[in-house]
Design a protein around this motif. Structure first.
Motif, PDB file in Angstrom:
ATOM      1  N   LEU A 390      16.943   3.384 -12.433  1.00 60.27           N
ATOM      2  CA  LEU A 390      17.384   4.261 -11.363  1.00 60.27           C
ATOM      3  C   LEU A 390      16.923   5.602 -11.700  1.00 60.27           C
ATOM      4  O   LEU A 390      16.618   6.369 -10.709  1.00 60.27           O
ATOM      5  CB  LEU A 390      18.890   4.157 -11.125  1.00 60.27           C
ATOM      6  CG  LEU A 390      19.215   2.479 -10.515  1.00 60.27           C
ATOM      7  CD1 LEU A 390      20.879   2.527 -10.721  1.00 60.27           C
ATOM      8  CD2 LEU A 390      18.946   2.658  -9.112  1.00 60.27           C
ATOM      9  N   MET A 391      17.263   6.122 -12.855  1.00 62.09           N
ATOM     10  CA  MET A 391      16.758   7.749 -13.196  1.00 62.09           C
ATOM     11  C   MET A 391      15.178   7.714 -12.896  1.00 62.09           C
ATOM     12  O   MET A 391      14.631   8.799 -13.013  1.00 62.09           O
ATOM     13  CB  MET A 391      17.149   7.985 -14.584  1.00 62.09           C
ATOM     14  CG  MET A 391      18.572   8.264 -14.683  1.00 62.09           C
ATOM     15  SD  MET A 391      19.264   9.158 -13.511  1.00 62.09           S
ATOM     16  CE  MET A 391      18.656  10.917 -14.186  1.00 62.09           C
ATOM     17  N   ASN A 392      14.474   6.592 -13.098  1.00 64.26           N
ATOM     18  CA  ASN A 392      12.949   6.784 -12.934  1.00 64.26           C
ATOM     19  C   ASN A 392      12.901   6.250 -11.436  1.00 64.26           C
ATOM     20  O   ASN A 392      11.703   5.667 -11.132  1.00 64.26           O
ATOM     21  CB  ASN A 392      12.308   5.710 -13.914  1.00 64.26           C
ATOM     22  CG  ASN A 392      10.820   5.854 -13.777  1.00 64.26           C
ATOM     23  OD1 ASN A 392      10.258   6.880 -13.446  1.00 64.26           O
ATOM     24  ND2 ASN A 392      10.284   4.751 -13.985  1.00 64.26           N
ATOM     25  N   ASP A 393      13.609   6.486 -10.363  1.00 63.83           N
ATOM     26  CA  ASP A 393      13.287   5.994  -9.213  1.00 63.83           C
ATOM     27  C   ASP A 393      13.858   6.850  -8.212  1.00 63.83           C
ATOM     28  O   ASP A 393      14.752   7.670  -8.494  1.00 63.83           O
ATOM     29  CB  ASP A 393      14.152   4.330  -9.039  1.00 63.83           C
ATOM     30  CG  ASP A 393      13.110   3.724  -8.141  1.00 63.83           C
ATOM     31  OD1 ASP A 393      12.309   3.088  -8.786  1.00 63.83           O
ATOM     32  OD2 ASP A 393      13.354   3.503  -6.910  1.00 63.83           O
ATOM     33  N   ILE A 394      13.619   6.598  -6.858  1.00 60.91           N
ATOM     34  CA  ILE A 394      14.370   7.055  -5.704  1.00 60.91           C
ATOM     35  C   ILE A 394      15.752   6.328  -5.714  1.00 60.91           C
ATOM     36  O   ILE A 394      15.629   5.022  -5.302  1.00 60.91           O
ATOM     37  CB  ILE A 394      13.697   7.351  -4.452  1.00 60.91           C
ATOM     38  CG1 ILE A 394      12.279   7.955  -4.718  1.00 60.91           C
ATOM     39  CG2 ILE A 394      14.615   7.803  -3.225  1.00 60.91           C
ATOM     40  CD1 ILE A 394      11.488   7.872  -3.288  1.00 60.91           C
ATOM     41  N   ILE A 395      16.919   6.972  -5.894  1.00 59.93           N
ATOM     42  CA  ILE A 395      18.071   6.413  -6.095  1.00 59.93           C
ATOM     43  C   ILE A 395      18.655   6.015  -4.478  1.00 59.93           C
ATOM     44  O   ILE A 395      18.830   7.021  -3.516  1.00 59.93           O
ATOM     45  CB  ILE A 395      19.068   7.046  -6.693  1.00 59.93           C
ATOM     46  CG1 ILE A 395      18.504   6.978  -8.359  1.00 59.93           C
ATOM     47  CG2 ILE A 395      20.557   6.012  -6.502  1.00 59.93           C
ATOM     48  CD1 ILE A 395      19.673   7.848  -9.285  1.00 59.93           C
ATOM     49  N   ASP A 396      18.951   5.043  -4.047  1.00 58.03           N
ATOM     50  CA  ASP A 396      19.622   4.790  -2.668  1.00 58.03           C
ATOM     51  C   ASP A 396      20.776   5.323  -2.584  1.00 58.03           C
ATOM     52  O   ASP A 396      21.759   4.985  -3.278  1.00 58.03           O
ATOM     53  CB  ASP A 396      19.324   3.177  -2.262  1.00 58.03           C
ATOM     54  CG  ASP A 396      19.703   2.959  -0.642  1.00 58.03           C
ATOM     55  OD1 ASP A 396      18.896   2.347  -0.237  1.00 58.03           O
ATOM     56  OD2 ASP A 396      20.942   3.445  -0.404  1.00 58.03           O
ATOM     57  N   PRO A 397      20.906   6.363  -1.485  1.00 51.36           N
ATOM     58  CA  PRO A 397      22.267   6.823  -1.374  1.00 51.36           C
ATOM     59  C   PRO A 397      23.611   5.871  -1.092  1.00 51.36           C
ATOM     60  O   PRO A 397      24.820   6.101  -1.509  1.00 51.36           O
ATOM     61  CB  PRO A 397      22.349   7.765  -0.201  1.00 51.36           C
ATOM     62  CG  PRO A 397      20.605   7.771   0.236  1.00 51.36           C
ATOM     63  CD  PRO A 397      20.022   6.551  -0.581  1.00 51.36           C
ATOM     64  N   LEU A 398      23.224   4.610  -0.615  1.00 47.51           N
ATOM     65  CA  LEU A 398      24.221   3.721  -0.389  1.00 47.51           C
ATOM     66  C   LEU A 398      24.804   3.070  -1.649  1.00 47.51           C
ATOM     67  O   LEU A 398      25.724   2.208  -1.525  1.00 47.51           O
ATOM     68  CB  LEU A 398      23.781   2.616   0.554  1.00 47.51           C
ATOM     69  CG  LEU A 398      23.458   3.107   1.955  1.00 47.51           C
ATOM     70  CD1 LEU A 398      23.186   2.138   3.093  1.00 47.51           C
ATOM     71  CD2 LEU A 398      24.923   3.673   2.572  1.00 47.51           C
ATOM     72  N   LEU A 399      24.070   3.466  -2.875  1.00 50.03           N
ATOM     73  CA  LEU A 399      24.634   2.755  -4.090  1.00 50.03           C
ATOM     74  C   LEU A 399      25.093   3.682  -4.880  1.00 50.03           C
ATOM     75  O   LEU A 399      25.361   3.431  -6.087  1.00 50.03           O
ATOM     76  CB  LEU A 399      23.162   2.248  -4.792  1.00 50.03           C
ATOM     77  CG  LEU A 399      23.219   1.066  -5.736  1.00 50.03           C
ATOM     78  CD1 LEU A 399      23.632  -0.302  -5.124  1.00 50.03           C
ATOM     79  CD2 LEU A 399      22.129   0.853  -6.553  1.00 50.03           C
ATOM     80  N   TYR A 400      25.359   5.045  -4.502  1.00 50.09           N
ATOM     81  CA  TYR A 400      25.614   6.162  -5.373  1.00 50.09           C
ATOM     82  C   TYR A 400      27.087   5.884  -6.063  1.00 50.09           C
ATOM     83  O   TYR A 400      27.133   6.152  -7.260  1.00 50.09           O
ATOM     84  CB  TYR A 400      25.940   7.409  -4.441  1.00 50.09           C
ATOM     85  CG  TYR A 400      24.697   8.167  -4.111  1.00 50.09           C
ATOM     86  CD1 TYR A 400      23.551   7.803  -4.628  1.00 50.09           C
ATOM     87  CD2 TYR A 400      24.597   9.305  -3.309  1.00 50.09           C
ATOM     88  CE1 TYR A 400      22.375   8.537  -4.545  1.00 50.09           C
ATOM     89  CE2 TYR A 400      23.625  10.100  -3.041  1.00 50.09           C
ATOM     90  CZ  TYR A 400      22.282   9.791  -3.577  1.00 50.09           C
ATOM     91  OH  TYR A 400      21.146  10.158  -3.304  1.00 50.09           O
TER      92      TYR A 400
END
Ligand SMILES: CCCCCC/C=C\CCCCCCCC(=O)NCCO
Length: 572
Positions: A390-400
């Motif tokens: 996830l740190m190497n990606d765009i994190i989906d806000p719905l997964l925060y």
């Protein structure tokens, strides 16, 4: 001197964070460009499917579109329907369903060509049609399909097309089925909503503000919006059962060794005791039965994968009229479901009793502890694999919410847990779930094995054939809720931990009375109960399913019970 030291430390820390932030920002810009390219590719694939669908005349399309699964299968077998017409009809239906739900990742362009090849072969009078001849099937995006990405919602995994079909896909193609579309998943697969930065958020067909469930939420949305007649989902903690329950569809997660896992990456590779499996999803139990009866007709899977035991379809168990003993519970002692989910179980119980079965109260022991075992073993390394990705990606806000929990160091979680436990005991206890050490993890594995043994003894001693219980604690939730309410997976996760067969089937819909009962009888006694209560408001008319579970290799009995419940509900 001290001031100088302090200033140096602060300056170094600031420099470190600036560097970290600027590297991450640079990477985010790159990732956003990749998303643009992938979305353009998807738009192209939708355009292709549209053009292909338009080649079929409206009358033929409407005729094929209105057929039930068995009629479509019969038409393809008898030759009154061609494979290409079936594929073009389902391209069309999926495009329409996708406009409503955003459930499609990619249309499979080769489906057209495969259909035409089958039609060509069928011209030979000597040709024997395979049992799934020409049947269009949708696949959850993470099911390995040659030439297509299995991103699992990670931008970094786009444009890495899979080289080899999964064993199941090879078998489907051999049996004549035509994979024609890939469906959406939540980023990481470890959530029961359905959203990711690559393909966006999939909506419930009845209400855009709610999720169709997850992680097989693209499948449930597509099937319930009539864009697929049969799809393949996957489930490690409820990912087939919850989306089915939310959308009024039906599906089963078989015990994990009834399918091959060769070359399947899944959500967390290297996870020994909480096993995911593929399974069919559709609107009718008989469709799922027909699928499993066909793929388990012989030992072909075992021949491709020696780790799969040679267990074939047991028609006798499915067709048996032996009366069964079924344990049921409406509350697992960890998370009391909202009243409508309890009512659904009681209605299914009545149906099964009317059919002559014996229903006895049963509650699996120590569910709060089981949930901790499940969460620890499903993440394995305390979320390290996932947080690195996830740190190497765009994190989906719905997964925060989940992401934060994976990222806070375990020692800090444990420390905070002792305070949080005072005002929110359930969360406080779960904050001990992520493992601190390999010693702790090994102990948990031993506990899971002991729990499996304990449940086997309980079921055998009481001669219980199956269990009946809720699928989850609420009707379909708003998109943001599942990541906060991951504790709502206790009803499904337990059967992955036990590696039981477990399916879900629709029983009822939310009524006005259910909403009144929610207000009067359901206490919002902690933030999770409050979230479940608030999120359940405004769901009149939404479907509610129940769950049936049986020990491993008794999938046929599980399906038989699901079928009897469905018959009791629908009369068909
Ligand atoms: C303090 C505890 C932190 C826990 C963080 C949450 C971790 C895991 C949530 C698990 C939810 C499972 C949802 C089901 C997903 C599923 O079945 N996926 C299928 C993958 O093939």
């Amino acid at each position: 001197m001290i001031l100088l030291l302090l200033t140096t430390v602060l300056a170094l820390a600031a420099a470190y964070f600036y560097r970290f932030w600027s590297v991450r920002e640079k990477r985010q810009v790159e990732l956003r460009k990749i998303v643009e390219r992938k979305r353009a590719e998807r738009a192209e694939s939708v355009k292709f499917a549209k053009q292909s669908a338009e080649k079929l005349d409206v009358e033929t399309r409407n005729k094929i579109a209105s057929l039930e699964y068995s009629e479509l299968k019969e038409g393809l077998q008898s030759g009154t329907i061609s494979c290409i017409d079936a594929v073009r009809t389902y391209y069309f239906k999926a495009i329409q369903a996708n406009e409503k739900t955003n459930s499609v990742c990619m249309f499979v362009k080769e489906a057209e060509q495969w259909a035409m090849e089958w039609d060509e072969k069928a011209k030979d009078p000597e040709f024997k049609k395979p049992p799934m001849f020409g049947l269009p099937m949708s696949l959850k995006e993470c099911v390995p399909l040659q030439g297509y990405d299995q991103t699992r919602g990670f931008v970094q995994d786009t444009f890495h097309p899979t080289e080899t079909d999964a064993v199941l896909v090879q078998q489907l193609k051999k049996l004549g089925a035509i994979p024609y579309v890939q469906t959406n998943v939540p980023q990481s697969l470890l959530s029961y909503n359905c959203s990711n930065p690559v393909f966006g958020t999939t909506n419930h067909p009845m209400d855009k503000s709610r999720t169709s469930g997850g992680s097989s939420g693209g499948e449930s949305a597509l099937i319930s919006a009539d864009g697929s007649i049969l799809g393949i989902g996957g489930d490690v903690g409820g990912s087939i059962r919850i989306p089915c329950a939310y959308t009024g569809t039906t599906g089963i997660k078989p015990s994990h060794l009834r399918f091959s896992h060769r070359g399947v990456c899944g959500s967390v590779p290297g996870r020994p005791l909480i096993n995911s499996n593929d399974g069919p999803m559709s609107t009718r139990v008989e469709t799922n039965v027909d699928f499993l009866r066909t793929v388990w007709a012989d030992t072909w899977i075992t021949e491709q994968d020696p780790y799969v035991p040679p267990v074939t379809w047991n028609e006798e168990a499915y067709k048996s009229d032996k009366k069964l003993k079924i344990g049921y519970y409406t509350d697992d002692g960890w998370f009391t479901p909202t009243p409508v989910c309890q009512r659904a179980v009681m209605e299914a119980k009545q149906i099964l009793e009317d059919a002559g079965h014996t229903l006895i109260p049963f509650r699996p022991p120590r569910v709060p502890e089981v949930l901790i075992m499940f969460l620890r073993a499903v993440c394995v390394d305390a979320g390290k694999f996932l947080s690195n990705k996830l740190m190497n990606d765009i994190i989906d806000p719905l997964l925060y919410t989940q992401v934060v929990l994976w990222m806070v160091p375990v020692r800090v979680q444990r420390f905070l847990a002792s305070f949080i436990r005072v005002f929110f005991p359930r969360l406080g206890n779960l904050m001990n779930a992520m493992t601190l050490s390999t010693v702790e993890l090994r102990n948990t594995y031993a506990d899971i094995e002991a729990y499996r043994s304990e449940m086997a003894a309980l079921m055998i001693d009481q001669k219980i054939d199956a269990l009946l219980c809720p699928v989850t604690v609420t009707p379909a939730l708003p998109h943001v809720a599942p990541s906060k309410l991951f504790a709502g997976t206790s009803y499904t996760g337990i059967f992955n931990l036990l590696d039981y067969a477990a399916g879900s089937v629709n029983v009822t819909h939310v009524t006005k009375q259910d909403e009144l009962d929610l207000e009067s009888d359901y206490e919002a006694s902690d933030p999770w109960y409050a979230l479940a209560k608030n999120s359940s408001r405004g769901t009149i008319g939404f479907p509610i399913g129940v769950q049936v579970a049986t020990p491993p290799y008794r999938e046929e009995t599980c399906l038989r019970i699901m079928r009897e419940i469905e018959f009791g509900v629908t009369g068909k």
